[in-house]
Design an enzyme around this catalytic site. Structure first.
Site, short mmCIF file in Angstrom:
data_model
loop_
_atom_site.label_atom_id
_atom_site.label_comp_id
_atom_site.label_asym_id
_atom_site.label_seq_id
_atom_site.Cartn_x
_atom_site.Cartn_y
_atom_site.Cartn_z
N SER A 119 44.07 40.22 41.50
CA SER A 119 43.61 41.32 40.12
C SER A 119 44.17 42.76 41.19
O SER A 119 43.84 43.04 42.55
CB SER A 119 42.39 41.58 40.10
OG SER A 119 42.16 43.07 39.60
N TYR A 160 33.60 42.16 41.94
CA TYR A 160 34.72 41.45 42.02
C TYR A 160 36.08 41.45 42.55
O TYR A 160 36.56 40.40 43.50
CB TYR A 160 35.19 41.58 40.51
CG TYR A 160 36.16 41.33 39.23
CD1 TYR A 160 36.77 39.49 39.45
CD2 TYR A 160 38.02 42.03 39.58
CE1 TYR A 160 37.61 39.12 39.23
CE2 TYR A 160 38.44 40.96 39.03
CZ TYR A 160 39.09 40.28 38.55
OH TYR A 160 40.18 39.11 38.21
N LYS A 205 38.04 39.08 45.16
CA LYS A 205 39.47 38.76 45.06
C LYS A 205 40.29 39.13 46.22
O LYS A 205 41.59 38.02 47.13
CB LYS A 205 40.15 39.57 43.91
CG LYS A 205 39.53 38.68 42.67
CD LYS A 205 39.93 37.32 42.81
CE LYS A 205 40.20 36.62 41.18
NZ LYS A 205 40.25 35.86 40.74
N ASP A 223 35.69 53.18 36.78
CA ASP A 223 36.69 53.54 35.43
C ASP A 223 38.07 53.94 36.11
O ASP A 223 37.59 55.59 36.30
CB ASP A 223 36.40 53.22 33.97
CG ASP A 223 36.76 52.06 33.25
OD1 ASP A 223 36.67 51.05 33.50
OD2 ASP A 223 36.20 51.99 31.59
N1 UFG Z 1 37.97 50.12 27.07
C1 UFG Z 1 36.66 51.17 25.80
N2 UFG Z 1 36.31 50.11 25.39
C2 UFG Z 1 35.64 49.19 25.52
C3 UFG Z 1 36.22 48.05 26.40
C4 UFG Z 1 37.04 49.14 27.41
O1 UFG Z 1 37.03 52.32 25.87
O2 UFG Z 1 35.29 48.66 24.39
C5 UFG Z 1 38.56 51.05 27.98
C6 UFG Z 1 37.96 50.85 29.39
O3 UFG Z 1 36.93 51.66 29.65
C7 UFG Z 1 39.44 51.48 30.10
C8 UFG Z 1 40.43 50.73 29.71
O4 UFG Z 1 39.57 50.64 28.10
O5 UFG Z 1 39.70 52.35 30.50
C9 UFG Z 1 40.69 49.00 30.07
O6 UFG Z 1 39.61 47.99 30.21
P1 UFG Z 1 39.50 46.94 30.20
O7 UFG Z 1 37.65 46.81 30.27
O8 UFG Z 1 40.14 46.26 28.91
O9 UFG Z 1 40.07 46.97 31.37
P2 UFG Z 1 40.08 47.46 33.16
O10 UFG Z 1 41.16 48.09 33.34
O11 UFG Z 1 38.94 48.09 33.35
O12 UFG Z 1 40.29 45.85 33.56
C10 UFG Z 1 40.97 44.94 34.05
C11 UFG Z 1 40.38 43.48 34.08
C12 UFG Z 1 40.17 43.95 35.66
C13 UFG Z 1 41.47 43.73 36.42
C14 UFG Z 1 41.90 45.13 35.81
C15 UFG Z 1 43.35 45.28 36.52
O13 UFG Z 1 39.45 42.86 33.07
O14 UFG Z 1 39.27 42.36 35.93
O15 UFG Z 1 41.82 45.64 34.78
O16 UFG Z 1 43.81 46.38 36.00
F1 UFG Z 1 40.66 43.83 37.73
#
Ligand code: UFG
Length: 323
Positions: free
Chosen positions: A117, A141, A145, A285
């Protein structure tokens, strides 16, 4: 090739199985169905209900299967949860994976593909992020990895296990031909949450912060279509079949989209406004995560073909759209 796909009933795993079957490989899925689903099992693949936590189940499967390679996608993946329940993540993602790697070595399977990841990098110090970027995970997490990648390097040296570790950026979308229908239960990621709001399964959603140092203030991510991710696994097997190994590479597009861009594209696809509000930042984030994937292009001859925003959203909406 004869391939064991551990976690093959899950969201990414089922797309990997599909690609392998399409390319004529013989597939066995090993999955405990904790988040994977029966509806994601393809009749052309053999299925073993089993758990990486139990060495005897791994031995039974690996001892009789005569596998050329193992692809390992069975893991817990909610970064936020990993900070609250590190023990569970250590057990499943580290101890469970080690049990699997040990069984793979014990049974003489020489090729291993690992789902890693972008979380191994932590907060970016430069963009786009290439594989030489410092490795400072900001959640447990990502630590699990990274540790597994380090174990794999040692087992490659000491046990002659060839491996490819694929560092996914933000996996999204659904099979472009609609062959995978199992929706994730209680999704934690942006696009499936937006889809649930679109179908009415969820009343509203929150944009986690609009005061980041990005053009519209919301976080930017590199979304990679799950079919594109899947192809990389098949290519990783081909790479190792040619006698190569020990490869760790990013899988992303090199282009980022903000949360608001994703939500607007979703509104365009569904033809309605989404019920969202701007809320506070979510802890941990990073503002901007975009991959350099030149290594995957060079070594695996891999190229994303379905990862434009429109295809990501349209294929997700096809899976979620009622009726
Ligand atoms: N977000 C929102 N509202 C939500 C959900 C997400 O605003 O309800 C935002 C998050 O704050 C972030 C973006 O959308 O800015 C993407 O969030 P995700 O939760 O979809 O994904 P992440 O980037 O946090 O993480 C994902 C995987 C991880 C991985 C990562 C790699 O879940 O396991 O991508 O970039 F490591």
């Amino acid at each position: 090739m004869n391939v064991l796909v551990v976690g093959g009933a899950g969201y990414i795993g089922s797309h990997v199985v599909l690609d392998l079957l399409t390319k004529g490989h013989s597939v066995t899925v090993f999955d405990n169905l904790s988040s994977g689903q029966r509806v994601n099992l393809f009749p052309e693949a053999h299925f073993v209900e089993g758990d990486i936590m139990f060495g005897n189940e791994l031995d039974d499967t690996l001892g009789t299967g005569n596998f050329d390679a193992v692809i390992h996608l069975a893991a817990l993946k909610a970064a936020g949860d990993s900070m609250v329940e590190p023990e569970r993540y250590a057990e499943h993602n580290t101890s469970g994976t080690l049990r699997l790697i040990h069984a793979v070595c014990r049974h003489g399977v020489g090729a291993f593909v690992f789902s890693s990841s972008a979380a191994v990098y932590g907060n970016p110090v430069q963009l786009p992020i290439d594989e030489a970027h410092p490795l400072e995970p900001t959640n447990f997490y990502g630590f699990t990895k990274l540790e597994t990648e380090r174990f794999l390097k040692w087992y490659s040296q000491l046990r002659n296990l060839r491996f490819v570790s694929l560092r996914y950026f933000n996996a999204a979308g659904y099979d472009v031909e609609g062959r995978v229908r199992g929706l994730e239960v209680n999704p934690k990621n942006l696009i499936p949450i937006a889809m649930e709001v679109a179908t009415g399964a969820r009343g509203e959603m929150t944009v986690f912060g609009d005061d980041y140092d990005t053009p519209d203030g919301t976080c930017i991510r590199d979304y990679i279509h799950v079919n594109d991710l899947a192809v990389a696994h098949t290519k990783a097997l081909e790479y190792m079949a040619a006698g190569k190994g020990d490869l760790i590479c990013n899988l992303g597009t090199g282009k980022g989209f903000s949360v608001l861009e994703v939500l607007r594209a979703t509104e365009d696809a569904i033809g309605e406004k989404l019920n969202y509000r701007i809320g506070p930042r979510r802890a941990g984030d990073p503002a901007n995560l975009v991959a350099a994937s030149d290594l995957a292009r060079e070594k695996l001859d891999w190229e994303p073909h379905h990862s434009d925003l429109n295809t990501l959203i349209e294929t997700a909406w096809s899976a979620y759209r009622p009726g």
